[in-house]
Design a protein around this motif. Structure first.
Motif, PDB file in Angstrom:
ATOM      1  N   PRO A  95      -2.595  -9.031  -6.296  1.00 25.22           N
ATOM      2  CA  PRO A  95      -1.778  -9.244  -5.104  1.00 25.22           C
ATOM      3  C   PRO A  95      -1.909  -8.884  -3.537  1.00 25.22           C
ATOM      4  N   GLY A  96      -1.778  -9.765  -3.107  1.00 21.33           N
ATOM      5  CA  GLY A  96      -1.853  -9.642  -1.314  1.00 21.33           C
ATOM      6  C   GLY A  96      -1.135  -8.333  -0.879  1.00 21.33           C
ATOM      7  N   TRP A  97       0.115  -8.858  -1.622  1.00 23.98           N
ATOM      8  CA  TRP A  97       1.573  -7.562  -1.040  1.00 23.98           C
ATOM      9  C   TRP A  97       1.022  -6.175  -1.746  1.00 23.98           C
ATOM     10  N   LEU A 101       0.577  -2.630   0.753  1.00 25.53           N
ATOM     11  CA  LEU A 101       1.631  -1.629   0.695  1.00 25.53           C
ATOM     12  C   LEU A 101       0.573  -0.700   0.753  1.00 25.53           C
ATOM     13  N   GLY A 102      -0.828  -1.104   0.021  1.00 26.54           N
ATOM     14  CA  GLY A 102      -1.782   0.235  -0.251  1.00 26.54           C
ATOM     15  C   GLY A 102      -2.570   1.009   1.129  1.00 26.54           C
ATOM     16  N   ALA A 103      -2.708  -0.207   2.068  1.00 31.14           N
ATOM     17  CA  ALA A 103      -3.207  -0.143   3.177  1.00 31.14           C
ATOM     18  C   ALA A 103      -2.253   0.741   4.652  1.00 31.14           C
ATOM     19  N   GLU A 104      -1.413   0.676   4.474  1.00 28.06           N
ATOM     20  CA  GLU A 104       0.136   1.290   4.982  1.00 28.06           C
ATOM     21  C   GLU A 104       0.049   2.833   4.248  1.00 28.06           C
ATOM     22  N   ALA A 105      -0.093   2.997   3.121  1.00 28.08           N
ATOM     23  CA  ALA A 105      -0.522   4.461   2.240  1.00 28.08           C
ATOM     24  C   ALA A 105      -1.155   4.716   3.199  1.00 28.08           C
ATOM     25  N   PRO A 121      -7.783  -2.966  -0.564  1.00 29.50           N
ATOM     26  CA  PRO A 121      -8.107  -2.334  -1.806  1.00 29.50           C
ATOM     27  C   PRO A 121      -7.664  -3.466  -3.155  1.00 29.50           C
ATOM     28  N   ASP A 122      -8.710  -3.113  -3.896  1.00 32.58           N
ATOM     29  CA  ASP A 122      -8.969  -4.571  -5.317  1.00 32.58           C
ATOM     30  C   ASP A 122      -8.737  -4.369  -6.627  1.00 32.58           C
ATOM     31  N   VAL A 123      -7.732  -3.178  -6.870  1.00 29.17           N
ATOM     32  CA  VAL A 123      -8.148  -2.795  -8.553  1.00 29.17           C
ATOM     33  C   VAL A 123      -6.760  -2.103  -8.785  1.00 29.17           C
ATOM     34  N   ALA A 124      -5.683  -1.950  -9.795  1.00 26.66           N
ATOM     35  CA  ALA A 124      -4.669  -1.027  -9.712  1.00 26.66           C
ATOM     36  C   ALA A 124      -4.714  -1.279 -10.949  1.00 26.66           C
ATOM     37  N   LEU A 125      -4.222   0.197 -11.082  1.00 26.00           N
ATOM     38  CA  LEU A 125      -4.302   0.533 -12.589  1.00 26.00           C
ATOM     39  C   LEU A 125      -2.423   0.832 -12.726  1.00 26.00           C
ATOM     40  N   VAL A 126      -1.474  -0.180 -13.266  1.00 28.61           N
ATOM     41  CA  VAL A 126       0.171   0.743 -14.083  1.00 28.61           C
ATOM     42  C   VAL A 126      -0.470   1.619 -15.004  1.00 28.61           C
TER      43      VAL A 126
END
Length: 230
Positions: A95-97, A101-105, A121-126
């Motif tokens: 998701p874009g949001w 958040l990652g860019a703000e981090a 970022p274009d990958v997230a591991l939850v």
């Protein structure tokens, strides 16, 4: 200082720390509303398609951590656009949001406002940790990009162990990550060995929707991979 409206008492504020070159810890970076939103989102992602799974390592052992992937599906040790070790369905979109958040981090961790536009970022591991789940020492090296890794912690606290980018041996630096904490690692430590040797269930946890004893972690990465053309 008294307890907040969620019954969590924090007597001594934890300052931000630069643990090593490119490794920055920002305690309490996520406020309670943001933590709740992430937990709710994680629950929704886990309900989609085949849901979370414990990945199988090449040697046949199964990880103790349950994972849902976004953007690219991580299979030890490669990425795919489909959930090849499950039902072969397309991976859930990133998701874009969450990218924002990652860019703000990264911008906050490195004091670099340009990262709000350049970190994508274009990958997230939850990852979901319960009971005695842990994560052995490893490197995040499947990516073709050298952008920093963003780690967001929710729920039960843990010991996060940081080693060397060159080998799995010590010395190690252990960091306590609590709910809402941000950890970013990049630069010369982008390939640092790291892991989670244990949870800390005795620590106070805010009421954000996690189950008792559960830790959720969102790890955001830039893959450097190109999506196949449709």
């Amino acid at each position: 200082m008294g307890p907040d409206d969620d019954g969590v008492l924090e007597l001594i504020p934890r300052p931000r720390r630069t643990i090593g070159p490119g490794v920055v810890h920002l305690p309490g970076w996520l406020g309670l509303p943001a933590q709740r939103r992430l937990v709710e989102a994680a629950r929704g992602w886990a309900r989609q398609g085949p849901g979370a799974r414990r990945a199988t390592l090449p040697g046949g052992a199964r990880m103790s951590v349950e994972t849902v992937c976004l953007g690219w599906h991580w299979i030890p040790y490669r990425y795919s656009r489909t959930r090849d070790d499950q039902d072969g369905s397309p991976v859930q979109p990133f998701p874009g949001w969450l990218a924002e958040l990652g860019a703000e981090a990264v911008a906050d961790a490195y004091g670099d406002p340009d990262a709000r536009a350049t970190y994508r970022p274009d990958v997230a591991l939850v990852n979901s940790y319960r009971g005695d789940a842990r994560l052995g020492m490893h490197q995040d090296r499947e990516e073709r990009a050298s952008d920093p890794v963003v780690s967001l912690s929710l729920g039960t606290a843990c010991v996060f162990r940081i080693g060397s980018p060159h080998h799995r041996r010590g010395p190690f630096h252990d960091v306590e990550l609590c709910s809402g904490d941000l950890l970013v690692f990049g630069g010369e430590n982008r390939l640092v060995h790291h892991g989670v040797p244990r949870l800390l269930p005795e620590r106070d946890v805010p009421r954000i929707g996690t189950d008792p004893g559960e830790r959720l972690n969102l790890t955001l990465r830039v893959s450097g991979l190109e999506a196949p053309s449709s």
